[in-house]
Enzyme design. Sequence first.
Site, short mmCIF file in Angstrom:
data_model
loop_
_atom_site.label_atom_id
_atom_site.label_comp_id
_atom_site.label_asym_id
_atom_site.label_seq_id
_atom_site.Cartn_x
_atom_site.Cartn_y
_atom_site.Cartn_z
N GLU A 85 0.72 -1.36 -0.04
CA GLU A 85 0.08 0.23 -0.24
C GLU A 85 0.73 1.17 -0.39
OE1 GLU A 85 -2.04 0.01 3.55
OE2 GLU A 85 -3.50 -2.13 3.11
N PRO A 86 1.47 1.53 -0.88
CA PRO A 86 2.52 2.83 -1.02
C PRO A 86 1.64 4.48 -0.74
CG PRO A 86 2.33 1.74 -3.35
CD PRO A 86 1.85 0.53 -2.07
N GLY A 87 1.67 5.20 -0.29
CA GLY A 87 1.41 6.15 -0.68
C GLY A 87 1.62 7.78 -0.86
N ARG A 88 2.50 7.40 -0.30
CA ARG A 88 3.66 8.68 0.12
C ARG A 88 4.89 8.41 -0.77
NH1 ARG A 88 5.95 10.66 4.63
NH2 ARG A 88 5.09 9.26 5.98
N ARG A 115 3.10 19.44 9.05
CA ARG A 115 4.01 17.89 9.53
C ARG A 115 4.97 18.20 10.12
NH1 ARG A 115 6.20 15.42 6.40
NH2 ARG A 115 6.33 13.09 7.17
N TYR A 175 4.78 16.40 13.69
CA TYR A 175 6.07 15.52 13.45
C TYR A 175 7.29 15.64 13.66
CZ TYR A 175 1.89 12.92 10.90
OH TYR A 175 1.01 12.48 11.22
N CYS A 191 -1.20 32.91 13.85
CA CYS A 191 -0.76 32.69 15.22
C CYS A 191 -0.17 32.12 15.76
CB CYS A 191 -1.75 34.15 15.30
SG CYS A 191 -1.40 34.84 17.07
N GLU A 192 1.00 31.52 15.82
CA GLU A 192 1.64 30.71 16.86
C GLU A 192 3.15 30.42 16.69
OE1 GLU A 192 0.35 27.95 18.26
OE2 GLU A 192 -2.07 28.40 17.95
#
Length: 463
Positions: free
Chosen positions: A320-323, A360, A364, A391-392
């Site tokens: 199941e490759p996605g990325r 991400r 992560y 605003c972070e």
Amino acid sequence: MSRSAHPAGPRHGDVLPEGHYLAPPSDLNRLDPKVWSRTVTRDEDGTATVGGLTVTELAAEFGTPAYVLDEADFRARARAWRDAFGPRADVYYAGKAFLSKAVVRWLHEEGLNLDVCSPGELAVALAAGMPAERIALHGNNKSAAELEQAVKAGVGHVVVDSTAEIERLAAIAAGQGVRQPVLIRVTVGVEAHTHEFIATAHEDQKFGFSLAQGAAAAAVREVLGHGSLELRGLHSHIGSQIFDTAGFEVAAHRVVGLLAAIRNEHGVELPEIDLGGGLGIAYTSEDDPREPAEIATALAAIIARECGAAGLATPRLSVEPGRAIVGPTAFTLYEVGTVKPLPGLRTYVSVDGGMSDNIRTALYDAEYSVALVSRTSTAEPMLVRVVGKHCESGDIVVKDAFLPADLRPGDLIAVPATGAYCRSMASNYNHALRPPVLAVADGAARVIVRRETEEDLLRLDIG
């Protein structure tokens, strides 16, 4: 001062961690083909191009920020996975990485299957014409409505994830008079070398049935006890952004052990095994991902060896490759808004997007590359942090990178390898408008997911 307080001194963000690999590149203008899609290059004026169009043309017509997807590269990567595994295996594109109707059509045309994990993803897949029998449905908390939608559509597999779901699905399939094929998701206890939030095969997490605690064997008994369910095989997924097959070898050994136990207890040899996805891509020049052919050869050998040792026929393999397909095919194009030097530390480069189009880095601690793409430069490299306009303080797109010291507002910069999870996880934080996805090929660009508008936001807010 309280011990829980953390005074934010001038090095609060750390300039560069000791031992960090990052060093100024020898050529800031080079676009490393390891992290950029295959048709990306620079024209004679130094402007980056993709699919025969310059980024300045794209920005002028479609605005920024924008996700720019190299269609030829996507198709080539899809074909590479299909060809590597051949007719005796199935390649399912993991739709959670990025899904749109155009992507579904490309997958269908290139001969890949599709896995989905929500009613929305299933709706997109069916609307774009993916045959239902080539769709697998995942998810740890599938509702009765969702399962009913999937069974009615005729999806090829439902990957079951809990006892409650097995009972729910069996009743729905019986009510519709069908025998629904299923795989059982097995938690094999393999620790992939990845971030805690994307490691999915250790015991203390929400997915699957534990092999070590006997839950997987119990799930097999439960499924086999329902005449409306057809147990086709076992599913395992050990994590994401994985660069070698060692973890898959351990997982396969344990899954095949369960296949042998099923044969011994029930007299049934299951015909399928799905080892999931999770293979990594290059986000920086330091990353070293495996090629599909190498992965296919290794996984096929592992399964054949383990099944041979257990006296089992080799089951049909699924991955199941996605990325690994969509990740390298896109970059995010931004316009620089401010350039703010902090002497002795770094320069903050603010762009017109941020964590709303790429969460991400904040979520992560993901690493990315970045380049000036609207021109070339002979200026010295400067250490930068690319940040957004939200605003972070954690609104960081690229934590540590080098860009030319003459970078100025109005320049276009691009972050490669943003095809996976960036648009899928995009948000309206601060009521930001999610960027469009542009498909570029053969000197033409088209919008496959349009930019949101303020009217879209107001339409949802009924007051």
